[in-house]
Design a protein around this motif. Sequence first.
Motif, PDB file in Angstrom:
ATOM      1  N   VAL A  97      81.261 -41.162  28.269  1.00 51.68           N
ATOM      2  CA  VAL A  97      80.148 -41.546  27.392  1.00 51.68           C
ATOM      3  C   VAL A  97      80.438 -42.906  26.754  1.00 51.68           C
ATOM      4  CG1 VAL A  97      78.949 -40.942  25.241  1.00 51.68           C
ATOM      5  CG2 VAL A  97      79.337 -39.200  26.980  1.00 51.68           C
ATOM      6  N   LEU A  98      81.678 -43.118  26.336  1.00 47.27           N
ATOM      7  CA  LEU A  98      82.078 -44.411  25.777  1.00 47.27           C
ATOM      8  C   LEU A  98      81.874 -45.524  26.802  1.00 47.27           C
ATOM      9  CD1 LEU A  98      83.468 -46.012  23.461  1.00 47.27           C
ATOM     10  CD2 LEU A  98      85.633 -45.535  24.618  1.00 47.27           C
ATOM     11  N   PHE A  99      82.264 -45.273  28.046  1.00 50.33           N
ATOM     12  CA  PHE A  99      82.102 -46.249  29.125  1.00 50.33           C
ATOM     13  C   PHE A  99      80.644 -46.640  29.297  1.00 50.33           C
ATOM     14  CE2 PHE A  99      81.259 -46.603  33.801  1.00 50.33           C
ATOM     15  CZ  PHE A  99      81.747 -47.887  33.963  1.00 50.33           C
ATOM     16  N   VAL A 100      79.768 -45.656  29.404  1.00 53.29           N
ATOM     17  CA  VAL A 100      78.344 -45.928  29.616  1.00 53.29           C
ATOM     18  C   VAL A 100      77.763 -46.690  28.423  1.00 53.29           C
ATOM     19  CG1 VAL A 100      76.078 -44.837  29.872  1.00 53.29           C
ATOM     20  CG2 VAL A 100      78.020 -43.990  31.178  1.00 53.29           C
ATOM     21  N   ALA A 101      78.192 -46.337  27.211  1.00 52.95           N
ATOM     22  CA  ALA A 101      77.683 -47.017  26.019  1.00 52.95           C
ATOM     23  C   ALA A 101      78.154 -48.465  25.942  1.00 52.95           C
ATOM     24  CB  ALA A 101      78.117 -46.261  24.765  1.00 52.95           C
ATOM     25  N   LEU A 102      79.289 -48.780  26.501  1.00 53.24           N
ATOM     26  CA  LEU A 102      79.841 -50.136  26.412  1.00 53.24           C
ATOM     27  C   LEU A 102      79.398 -51.069  27.537  1.00 53.24           C
ATOM     28  CD1 LEU A 102      83.503 -49.430  25.237  1.00 53.24           C
ATOM     29  CD2 LEU A 102      81.557 -50.237  23.884  1.00 53.24           C
ATOM     30  N   ILE A 103      78.779 -50.548  28.581  1.00 56.30           N
ATOM     31  CA  ILE A 103      78.368 -51.403  29.705  1.00 56.30           C
ATOM     32  C   ILE A 103      77.381 -52.480  29.247  1.00 56.30           C
ATOM     33  CG2 ILE A 103      77.088 -51.482  31.877  1.00 56.30           C
ATOM     34  CD1 ILE A 103      78.356 -48.821  32.614  1.00 56.30           C
ATOM     35  N   TYR A 109      82.758 -54.850  33.683  1.00 54.02           N
ATOM     36  CA  TYR A 109      84.191 -55.011  33.939  1.00 54.02           C
ATOM     37  C   TYR A 109      85.032 -54.765  32.681  1.00 54.02           C
ATOM     38  CZ  TYR A 109      82.140 -56.846  38.120  1.00 54.02           C
ATOM     39  OH  TYR A 109      81.398 -56.967  39.260  1.00 54.02           O
ATOM     40  N   VAL A 110      84.595 -55.262  31.537  1.00 57.59           N
ATOM     41  CA  VAL A 110      85.323 -55.007  30.288  1.00 57.59           C
ATOM     42  C   VAL A 110      85.192 -53.531  29.917  1.00 57.59           C
ATOM     43  CG1 VAL A 110      85.470 -55.568  27.830  1.00 57.59           C
ATOM     44  CG2 VAL A 110      85.069 -57.383  29.502  1.00 57.59           C
ATOM     45  N   ILE A 116      89.272 -47.141  31.582  1.00 56.98           N
ATOM     46  CA  ILE A 116      90.545 -46.804  32.236  1.00 56.98           C
ATOM     47  C   ILE A 116      91.637 -46.610  31.193  1.00 56.98           C
ATOM     48  CG2 ILE A 116      92.344 -47.692  33.771  1.00 56.98           C
ATOM     49  CD1 ILE A 116      90.026 -49.000  35.398  1.00 56.98           C
ATOM     50  N   LEU A 117      91.688 -47.494  30.196  1.00 59.58           N
ATOM     51  CA  LEU A 117      92.682 -47.360  29.123  1.00 59.58           C
ATOM     52  C   LEU A 117      92.546 -46.023  28.400  1.00 59.58           C
ATOM     53  CD1 LEU A 117      92.798 -50.842  27.375  1.00 59.58           C
ATOM     54  CD2 LEU A 117      94.758 -49.548  28.206  1.00 59.58           C
ATOM     55  N   THR A 134      96.948 -50.910  35.250  1.00 59.25           N
ATOM     56  CA  THR A 134      95.777 -50.382  35.956  1.00 59.25           C
ATOM     57  C   THR A 134      94.485 -50.839  35.294  1.00 59.25           C
ATOM     58  OG1 THR A 134      97.052 -48.441  36.602  1.00 59.25           O
ATOM     59  CG2 THR A 134      94.662 -48.273  36.780  1.00 59.25           C
ATOM     60  N   ALA A 135      94.444 -50.802  33.958  1.00 58.94           N
ATOM     61  CA  ALA A 135      93.242 -51.186  33.222  1.00 58.94           C
ATOM     62  C   ALA A 135      92.910 -52.665  33.392  1.00 58.94           C
ATOM     63  CB  ALA A 135      93.401 -50.858  31.743  1.00 58.94           C
TER      64      ALA A 135
END
Length: 165
Positions: A97-103, A109-110, A116-117, A134-135
């Motif tokens: 959810v955090l990933f989708v909110a930050l796109i 890419y960020v 990943i982190l 990896t991140a």
Amino acid sequence: MSNPTEAETPRGLSRRPVELATALVLIGLAFVVLYDSYGRGAGWDNGPQNGFFPARVGWLFLAASAFILFQSFRSENSVFVTWEQLGQVMRVLGPLVLFVALIQPLGLYVASAIFILVFMAVVATSRWWCILLTAVLVPIVCFWIFEMQFRVPLPKGPLEAALGY
């Protein structure tokens, strides 16, 4: 074989409320599809109107959802998911959810690097340098593949803008 005692019975979210909630959400979605389909025209006027096929799918969706609702009253009220299992799901769902909110604000890419982190820190038991490597490397390689080689425009944020992309 003996009946399990109260201490042995797993505790968690019951099946019936989950099935009821799922059925009601799906029924609501079916009504949205039907409302939109009939708003576009769901009839046949020298051929199918815009909402003809979506309306048929909406009716099937509504029937299947009503069947789920009916079955939820007939099924036994067992444990659907234990609290421990639900915790494991949330450990995966939270970073996603955090990933989708930050796109949108940071770019793909960020947001991927942050995902990943967080994901590897929460779920995996890797060394910190492995997580960090990896991140950083995965988004860089993905940027090189998609933006530079295939020229696929993916969502970019302020970092990519600062680098001229």
